[in-house]
Structure formats: C-alpha cells, structure tokens
Design an enzyme around this catalytic site. Structure first.
Site, PDB file in Angstrom:
ATOM      1  N   ASN A 147       0.857  -1.163   0.228  1.00 31.58           N
ATOM      2  CA  ASN A 147       0.362   0.221  -0.139  1.00 31.58           C
ATOM      3  C   ASN A 147       0.900   1.232  -0.238  1.00 31.58           C
ATOM      4  O   ASN A 147       0.527   2.492  -0.395  1.00 31.58           O
ATOM      5  CB  ASN A 147      -0.965  -0.180   1.428  1.00 31.58           C
ATOM      6  CG  ASN A 147      -2.118  -1.151   0.969  1.00 31.58           C
ATOM      7  OD1 ASN A 147      -2.644  -1.443  -0.228  1.00 31.58           O
ATOM      8  ND2 ASN A 147      -2.459  -1.517   2.083  1.00 31.58           N
ATOM      9  N   HIS A 429      -0.658  -8.454   4.620  1.00 31.75           N
ATOM     10  CA  HIS A 429       0.692  -7.805   4.522  1.00 31.75           C
ATOM     11  C   HIS A 429       0.851  -6.387   3.800  1.00 31.75           C
ATOM     12  O   HIS A 429       1.651  -6.089   3.137  1.00 31.75           O
ATOM     13  CB  HIS A 429       1.629  -8.724   3.843  1.00 31.75           C
ATOM     14  CG  HIS A 429       1.153 -10.090   4.186  1.00 31.75           C
ATOM     15  ND1 HIS A 429       1.590 -10.795   5.380  1.00 31.75           N
ATOM     16  CD2 HIS A 429       0.820 -11.191   3.579  1.00 31.75           C
ATOM     17  CE1 HIS A 429       1.168 -12.110   5.677  1.00 31.75           C
ATOM     18  NE2 HIS A 429       0.772 -12.133   4.314  1.00 31.75           N
ATOM     19  N   CYS A 430      -0.296  -5.660   3.838  1.00 34.14           N
ATOM     20  CA  CYS A 430      -0.614  -4.447   2.979  1.00 34.14           C
ATOM     21  C   CYS A 430      -0.311  -4.528   1.633  1.00 34.14           C
ATOM     22  O   CYS A 430      -0.372  -3.490   0.988  1.00 34.14           O
ATOM     23  CB  CYS A 430       0.525  -3.472   3.697  1.00 34.14           C
ATOM     24  SG  CYS A 430       0.295  -2.679   5.291  1.00 34.14           S
ATOM     25  N   ALA A 431      -0.484  -5.885   1.187  1.00 34.65           N
ATOM     26  CA  ALA A 431      -0.439  -6.052  -0.299  1.00 34.65           C
ATOM     27  C   ALA A 431      -1.886  -6.175  -0.613  1.00 34.65           C
ATOM     28  O   ALA A 431      -2.508  -7.381  -1.044  1.00 34.65           O
ATOM     29  CB  ALA A 431       0.244  -7.152  -0.628  1.00 34.65           C
TER      30      ALA A 431
END
Ligand SMILES: Cc1ncc(COP(=O)(O)O)c(C=O)c1O
Length: 492
Positions: A147, A429-431
C-alpha cells in the site's frame, strides 16, 4: 508436543545439494557461518523461531551496544562548534557515504535522502512531483504493490490533483494469478508517451516475486515522455523494501531514478528509511519538507530563500542522527556477518566500502536465502490443502513464502503457530490489491519469511508445525466474520 521435541535437525540428505554444507552441528554455506552469525544476536537465547523477517529483522548485539555508547555523549550536528558536535557531524557524513557506497550510487551521498521509512520516502517523491504532473499525464503502478507504493499515488491522482484541476490517471499492471510474475505485456500496453512515472516493487512482500528491473527500465526509457527539464522517458521508482535486504542492488547498473527502502528490514532498529534519487532530479525538484538546515547558509530573506546543497536540501530540521549512524553501521555489520562473522572488518571502522565487496556479501546472502526458501517451498507444497502464492522457483523470489490452507483461517493459523514458537505473519501484509485480485476471502494469507540467521532446521520445524495444524484444524476454521478482523488490515 513440547517445542523441543519437535525441534530436530533434518536428515543431511534433505538439504539442497551443491550450494551448501550441513556439518552435523550447524549449517555452513560457502563461508557463511550461520552458527557464528546467530551468536551475534540475542533472540537465539529464547525459543523464538524468528520467521517474520519480511516485516522486521532482529538487531545484532554489536549495534545495540554502539547505540548506547553513542548516546552517552552525543550532540547535535552542523550547528555546534564543540568537539562532540563535530564528531557527530563527521559520523553523520560517513553514514551517508556508507549508504551511497552500499548502493553503488553514481553520484555518491548527493543522491541519498533519509526519512523515517520506505513509506515516507515514497510519499516524499509524490509531494515533490506533485506540481510537475501535467493535465492528461498518467502514472503506472502494479497490482502487487505494498500500500506504501499504491495509496500515495491513488491519493495524488484521485484526491489531490483533481482539486487543482489536473487530471492524472493511475494505471495498474496485472500479474499472473498462476506464477505471481508481473504481466510485462500489460505493462508495455499501459506505458505511453504521457506516462511521467512508473512505480514498482523490486520484490513483492506477498508473492515473493522479484521484478525484472532492467526490462522495466528499458520500457520507461523508451516511453516517449518529455520531462519538463527536457529529459526523455518516464521516471522509474522502485520500492526496494524487500529487495535490498536479500539481494545486491547496484544503482550504477540499474540506472533507477528513485529507490526506497527501510533499514529495519536489514538489521537496524526502527526509524530510518532511504530515498535514493538521481542528483539531477533532486536538484530540480522542490523539496518535500521545508525549514531549518535545508536552507543555504544565511540565504533567507522576505524575498527569497536559497536551498542548501545536496543532500542537505532534503534534510529539514534535526535529523534522526543516531538512527542514521546506526543504520549505516548495520550495513557495515551485514558485510562482516556475511564475509567474516568472527571479526569486524567494516563495522565500527572508517574502511571505505568498495562495491565488489557489497556484491560478494549480498550474493552470498541471496544464495543462502534461496536455499532456505526453496526448502520451505518444497516442504510446504506437501501439506494437504495448501495454496502457495508466487513463483515455485526460489531463484525468482525473495526469502518469503505466503500461503493459505483450504478451510483454515490464516489469522488463526498464525496464532496457533505462535503457540509453537513460530513467528508467522497473517493478514494482507499491506498487499491489499493483490489479495483482492486473487479473490481471497478473507483477503489474507499466512507468511513465513527468512533472514541470514535462520537455519534449515527452523524452516523444517515451521513446516512441521504448519502440517500438524493443517491436520487438526479445529480451532482455525475459516470464519467469514474475520474478514473485518483488524489483523487483516494490519501493518507490515
Ligand atoms: C514491499 C514493501 N514496501 C513498503 C513497505 C513499507 O515499509 P515501511 O513500513 O518501513 O515504510 C514494506 C513493508 O513491509 C514492504 O514490504
């Protein structure tokens, strides 16, 4: 079963051939002595299986000691005439030089800007470029970004620039749902003569895949875009948060415009991230932060402010001086741990760093991590119901493996693994884009990630724990309501 009973070395024949040696006591890889490396850390004294290194690595004892000793009689930099201030100023300068040498930065420390982390470094590029984008331009990012390398561009295109009547498209490149590799044909179609900037990760923190930066560089070079200063081609920004800790990154060879990474993923404590940018770009762009120290000596008047020389133009206010010094020393220590773990050659010295030494050390690290990752991929692939994301070949990826097991909630799985001492990370995982793109519900996966102090035995142990929990999923059954669980959106 108690942890210790499950924690046994694997049979020698199970180790990857030809690249390493298991000597019955420990794991030695072409001069990389993992037992000696582990002795420089505190965590082996507890029963931690530290396998969340893609989020943050452990800090070696030598660095902790250095931090304490520097804090004893420190001073501010650039301001004081005292010996202490002069010493800190020299050490800070040396830190910039070390970082530049480690990256083989063509213009040395002029190209190095220090921020708090990768996220801040990428945001700073967004703010510096904000007034440079022209109506009708576009920028290209990818579906696998953290992100940190998507949300700033989303905000710029959808929220900030439209307020000034400037329309800039944010285009997103797909990746293969089978292999996790970037769809380069799609990327080639999205990049055109109005593409000011292309952003991509060096390695994905979820798929693990390493992106072909030289090919992408060629695409940006030939886009046909005209930058305001007359330069032809699109800028290329690489988020190297996952690439830097595990691979050699040679900026003379890669010729990138911008690169960002965080030191807390490569042995240093939290608090320092790097922005590398070509000096010509840094000279021409407006700085991200304004204030003290970033101005030229005495050049402030009601009519005009003159900015400081590079890199100080981008260093407003009192920097995190100790953080910068310790982070640069982490790089020196990484060389020593890899090349000569029983003695300091670079750490706490002023020895100049030549790039071939960095290349040798980082190549060793990357080969060792490849062994661990290939082993994890092979062992995990035998777990019933498992879906592993990204390439099957460890040579194409960095040292992390994200997966889901059919019918098991990844957050509950990671919690249960923690009870066995295995520190996995579950969430998106902020993905977030990538998890949605793969249609994961909840948008989450469980991830193991390795660094230079991990052993094959630890990988085996972690996989045994996964296998055991997969066979006994009573407490980790998928629960759709967990989709909103805070862990799903947690930091990484
Ligand atoms: C690929 C990638 N980019 C960016 C970040 C953000 O790093 P930081 O939190 O240090 O800003 C991370 C963190 O995990 C990452 O893996």
């Amino acid at each position: 079963m108690p942890l210790r009973d499950m924690y046994r070395p694997p049979a020698a024949e199970s180790l990857v051939d030809g690249v390493g040696l298991f000597d019955g006591q420990g794991w030695i890889h072409k001069g990389m002595d993992i037992n000696a490396i582990r002795k420089r850390f505190l965590f082996p004294h507890s029963e931690r299986i530290v396998t969340n290194n893609a989020a943050t690595t452990q800090v070696p004892v030598d660095l902790l000691k250095m931090h304490v000793s520097l804090a004893r009689d420190y001073e501010n930099v650039h301001r004081g005439q005292s010996k202490a201030s002069q010493k800190m100023t020299t050490m800070l300068d040396d830190a910039y030089n070390t970082i530049a040498a480690f990256l083989n930065a063509p213009e040395g420390k002029k190209s190095i800007v220090l921020y708090r982390n990768t996220t801040e470094a990428i945001n700073s590029v967004m703010y510096s470029l904000l007034t440079e984008f022209r109506d009708g331009d576009n920028m290209v990012t990818t579906m696998m970004e953290h992100n940190s390398n998507y949300v700033p561009w989303y905000a710029m295109c959808k929220e900030i620039l439209p307020k000034f009547g400037v329309n800039v498209q944010c285009r997103i490149v797909n990746f293969s749902r089978e292999t996790g590799e970037l769809d380069l044909e799609h990327m080639a179609r999205l990049i055109d003569h109005r593409t000011k900037l292309v952003c991509c990760s060096g390695a994905s923190n979820f798929l693990g895949v390493k992106n072909p930066l030289k090919i992408i560089r060629e695409m940006t070079r030939n886009s046909g875009y005209f930058q305001p200063g007359g330069r032809r081609g699109s800028f290329l920004l690489v988020d190297a948060a996952q690439l830097m800790p595990s691979s050699p990154v040679d900026l003379k060879a890669l010729d990138l415009d911008f690169l960002a990474f965080s030191f807390h993923k490569m042995l240093a404590p939290f608090g320092i991230g790097v922005l590398y940018a070509k000096a010509s770009i840094l000279s021409s762009l407006p700085p991200f932060l304004y204030g003290g120290d970033m101005i030229a000596q005495g050049q402030v008047s009601p009519e005009k402010v003159g900015y400081n020389a590079l890199p100080w133009k981008y260093s407003a206010g009192t920097p995190n001086i100790l953080g910068a010094i310790i982070s640069a020393q982490a790089l020196r220590l990484l060389l020593d741990l890899t090349l000569s773990p029983k003695k300091h050659v670079y750490f706490a010295t002023e020895k100049p760093i030549e790039y071939w030494v960095v290349n040798a050390a980082m190549t060793r690290i990357s080969l060792y991590l490849r062994i661990l990752t290939q082993h994890a991929l092979e062992r995990l692939s035998g777990v019933p119901g498992i879906q592993i994301y990204g390439p099957k070949d460890a040579a194409k990826r960095t040292s992390l493996v994200a997966f889901n097991i059919k019918g098991i909630n990844p957050m509950s799985l990671a919690e249960e693994m923690a009870e066995y001492g295995v520190e996995a990370r579950a969430g998106c995982h902020c993905a977030t884009l990538a998890h949605h793109y793969l249609g994961l519900d909840p948008p989450a996966s469980c991830r193991l990630s390795f660094y230079i102090y991990n052993t094959i035995q630890e990988v085996d142990y972690a996989v045994r724990v996964v296998r055991r929990l997969a066979a006994r999923p009573s407490r980790c059954v998928v629960n759709a309501s967990l989709q909103q669980d805070s862990a799903v959106t947690g930091y990484d």
